[in-house]
Write an enzyme that holds these catalytic residues in place. Structure first.
Site, short mmCIF file in Angstrom:
data_model
loop_
_atom_site.label_atom_id
_atom_site.label_comp_id
_atom_site.label_asym_id
_atom_site.label_seq_id
_atom_site.Cartn_x
_atom_site.Cartn_y
_atom_site.Cartn_z
N GLY A 56 1.08 -1.29 0.56
CA GLY A 56 0.55 -0.27 -0.31
C GLY A 56 1.15 0.72 -0.01
O GLY A 56 2.35 1.31 0.18
N CYS A 83 5.75 -5.93 1.40
CA CYS A 83 6.03 -4.48 1.66
C CYS A 83 5.49 -3.45 2.69
O CYS A 83 5.51 -4.12 3.84
CB CYS A 83 5.56 -3.83 0.38
SG CYS A 83 6.32 -1.92 -0.03
N TYR A 84 4.62 -3.52 2.56
CA TYR A 84 3.61 -2.28 3.82
C TYR A 84 2.99 -2.87 4.75
O TYR A 84 3.07 -3.18 6.20
CB TYR A 84 2.63 -1.25 3.26
CG TYR A 84 1.93 -0.13 4.10
CD1 TYR A 84 2.15 0.37 4.84
CD2 TYR A 84 0.27 -1.66 4.96
CE1 TYR A 84 1.41 1.28 6.02
CE2 TYR A 84 -0.28 -0.27 5.92
CZ TYR A 84 0.49 0.22 6.61
OH TYR A 84 0.02 1.05 7.76
N HIS A 170 7.30 -7.30 -4.14
CA HIS A 170 6.26 -7.55 -4.50
C HIS A 170 6.76 -9.01 -5.32
O HIS A 170 6.82 -9.19 -6.02
CB HIS A 170 5.80 -6.76 -4.88
CG HIS A 170 5.18 -5.26 -4.60
ND1 HIS A 170 3.60 -5.48 -3.99
CD2 HIS A 170 6.12 -3.84 -4.38
CE1 HIS A 170 4.37 -4.52 -3.57
NE2 HIS A 170 5.10 -3.55 -3.48
N GLU A 172 4.16 -11.11 -6.30
CA GLU A 172 3.03 -10.78 -6.86
C GLU A 172 3.29 -10.82 -8.64
O GLU A 172 2.02 -11.68 -9.39
CB GLU A 172 1.59 -10.88 -6.06
CG GLU A 172 2.04 -8.77 -6.71
CD GLU A 172 2.45 -8.28 -5.29
OE1 GLU A 172 2.04 -7.21 -4.78
OE2 GLU A 172 3.18 -8.75 -4.80
N ASP A 229 -16.66 -11.86 -21.50
CA ASP A 229 -17.66 -11.68 -20.30
C ASP A 229 -18.60 -11.55 -20.45
O ASP A 229 -19.08 -12.90 -19.36
CB ASP A 229 -17.39 -10.18 -19.68
CG ASP A 229 -15.52 -9.94 -19.69
OD1 ASP A 229 -14.28 -10.64 -19.65
OD2 ASP A 229 -14.95 -8.64 -19.67
N LYS A 371 -9.25 -12.04 -15.94
CA LYS A 371 -10.03 -12.59 -17.40
C LYS A 371 -9.65 -14.06 -18.13
O LYS A 371 -9.63 -15.02 -18.36
CB LYS A 371 -9.45 -11.68 -18.86
CG LYS A 371 -9.58 -12.02 -20.24
CD LYS A 371 -10.92 -11.34 -21.17
CE LYS A 371 -11.49 -10.00 -20.75
NZ LYS A 371 -13.08 -9.68 -21.56
#
Length: 515
Positions: A56, A83-84, A170, A172, A229, A371
């Site tokens: 964040g 991180c944060y 990070h 991710e 979608d 997606k």
């Protein structure tokens, strides 16, 4: 699988919070997201196996920093701070966090000191993606150092006895080369989760949720565009409530070439759904006349869509639900969905454009999916490749690719140019590996020469990107011969365009769509 054991992701204001949840699901483990003030409530309703605290923009010492209940660390499950999230955990456990004299951002070399815990199997050096301005200077009791970088001594820390780990980078994002392994070590080793979450489990869960929401007599009016979608959303809702689903396809004058005919064939004839085609091109284009601001375009289109659905819904006695194929990238670019400090990038017609007095309850079975997850579900549901593998098409349609005023003649020019781009790329087989490939009409006129005569016409941009989830994207260079053929065809066949340019911008800093 109605209540699978999973990971709670606490969103502390990061753009990547949903990406963390997605990475968890890629490890075949269920994940849910909650804002800090609802984290304990959501955790209590889950079959909780672990917690991940996101990154964040705040500092733990900021007055407006997210207020995280300390009870998060008392749930008896492993916790990973990113991180944060790492800094908050250290601070909450009586460690020390201070402002760094040198900010660390971008690709960074990491030296692994302990190849165990969440770094099991990762030794030596690796590359990670850093983004922080604060740093840990003293660890809480029981914590040790697992890895360091040149400017960050405590890049990976942990207390394995409690299952508490923190990383200052990070894992991710794809820029962290072994980030997936780090997350899987936390999920599979620290949390000891089985990895039994799959597409069929997602389908079963969504069908159950739809049935609970709509009830035994409720009817759903669903906006069907023919894209991936809305198509997957339609099949899911149809599986859940059958003939009580009423699909509405709106020809708003902003469609790709052949879009209307394709939808009628696939859903009206093949799936035998209740499909109504509404010709509303004049309604939309009249409202958009003279409008050039992209946000106003989106708001107007969203409003007119809802008005069409409201009007069509009056034909059904119990149609108090509006179905949409909203995805999570749409949501996080439009609203602060989890109550954090996440920046609003742009509104989407089916998120930011809905009126406050909407008298229909939303049914959005894909709202927390990316997606690629939707495509996997579509295949599981038996949708044809021609639907599942279609490139994404924005809800506002050509309105966000026709910059400037949306005149019928300009839209016709763009429609033909876009058809040339897509058909040439697909005929060459160059679409494999591309996320999106399309034309954009620019309200920029330039001088040209055709047949020894002067022309003064608009320019067309070609947008070609590759991506995994639309959160980030890189531009793609196709063979020069193919680009030349596309350019020649557009200039020779489409009256109104005399110049073709290539968009070589990545996301970020640009977005995939131009508006």
């Amino acid at each position: 699988m109605s209540n699978p054991k999973g990971i709670l992701v606490v969103d502390l204001g990061a753009q990547y919070a949903q990406l963390i949840a997605r990475r968890v699901r890629e490890s075949h483990v269920w994940s849910e997201i909650a804002a800090p003030d609802r984290a304990l409530e959501v955790a209590a309703g889950m079959n909780l196996g672990g917690v991940i605290l996101s990154g964040g923009p705040s500092s733990v010492y900021d007055d407006n920093a997210p207020v995280i209940p300390p009870g998060i660390l008392e749930l008896g499950v492993p916790v990973l701070g990113i991180c944060y999230g790492c800094q908050w955990m250290v601070h909450a456990l009586d460690g020390e966090v201070v402002a760094a004299t040198k900010r660390e951002y971008g690709r960074t070399s990491l030296e692994v000191a302990r190849a165990d815990g969440i770094l099991e199997g990762i030794d030596g050096r690796t590359v990670v993606w850093m983004s922080h301005g604060d740093k840990v200077t003293r660890l809480p009791e029981g914590f040790g150092v697992y890895a360091s970088s040149e400017d960050c001594e405590y890049a990976v820390v942990g207390d394995p006895s409690r299952g508490f780990y923190g990383v200052q980078f990070h894992p991710e994002v794809t820029h962290t080369l072994r980030g997936r392994e780090i997350l899987e070590n936390f999920i599979w080793r620290a949390c000891e989760l089985a990895g039994d979450w799959s597409a069929d489990a997602i389908v079963d869960r969504q069908i159950e949720d739809i049935q609970k929401l709509v009830g035994e007599t409720g009817e759903v009016v669903l906006g069907l565009s023919g894209g991936v979608d809305s198509s997957v959303a339609a099949v899911l809702v149809h599986r859940a409530i059958g003939d009580r689903l009423h699909c509405i396809f709106v020809d708003n004058g902003l469609l790709r070439k052949g879009e209307r005919e394709t939808v009628e064939k696939i859903f009206g004839q093949h799936f035998k759904m209740d499909l109504t085609v509404v010709d509303a091109a004049d309604q939309f284009l009249d409202k958009l006349q003279g409008i050039t601001d992209p946000e106003r375009k989106r708001k107007i289109i969203g409003h007119e869509f809802v008005e069409v659905f409201r009007r069509e819904a009056t034909r059904f006695d119990n149609a108090t639900f509006l179905g949409q194929g909203t995805l999570y990238p749409d949501v996080i670019e439009s609203v602060n969905v989890h109550g954090g400090n996440t920046a609003v990038i742009k509104s989407h017609h089916n998120v930011g454009g809905l009126p406050d007095d909407l008298e229909m309850e939303l049914v959005e079975p894909l709202r927390e999916l990316f997606k690629d997850e939707v495509r996997e579900i579509g295949r599981h549901l038996g949708l044809a490749d021609e639907v599942v593998d279609r490139q994404p098409f924005p809800g506002p349609g050509l309105a966000v690719r026709c910059l400037g005023e949306l005149l019928p003649e300009r839209l016709a020019v763009l429609r033909e140019a876009d058809h040339i781009v897509t058909t040439e790329i697909e005929a060459a087989g160059a679409h494999r590996g591309l996320w999106q490939y399309f034309a954009v009409l620019l309200p920029v006129r330039s001088v040209g020469v055709m047949g020894d005569a002067r022309t003064y016409e608009e320019a067309c941009a070609i947008r070609l990107v590759q991506s995994e989830d639309a959160m980030t994207a890189d531009w793609v260079q196709l063979p020069h011969e193919l680009l030349a053929r596309i350019s020649n065809r557009i200039i020779n066949e489409v009256r109104g365009i005399n110049r073709v340019v290539l968009d070589i911008s990545s996301k970020p800093p640009a977005t995939i769509e131009w508006e």
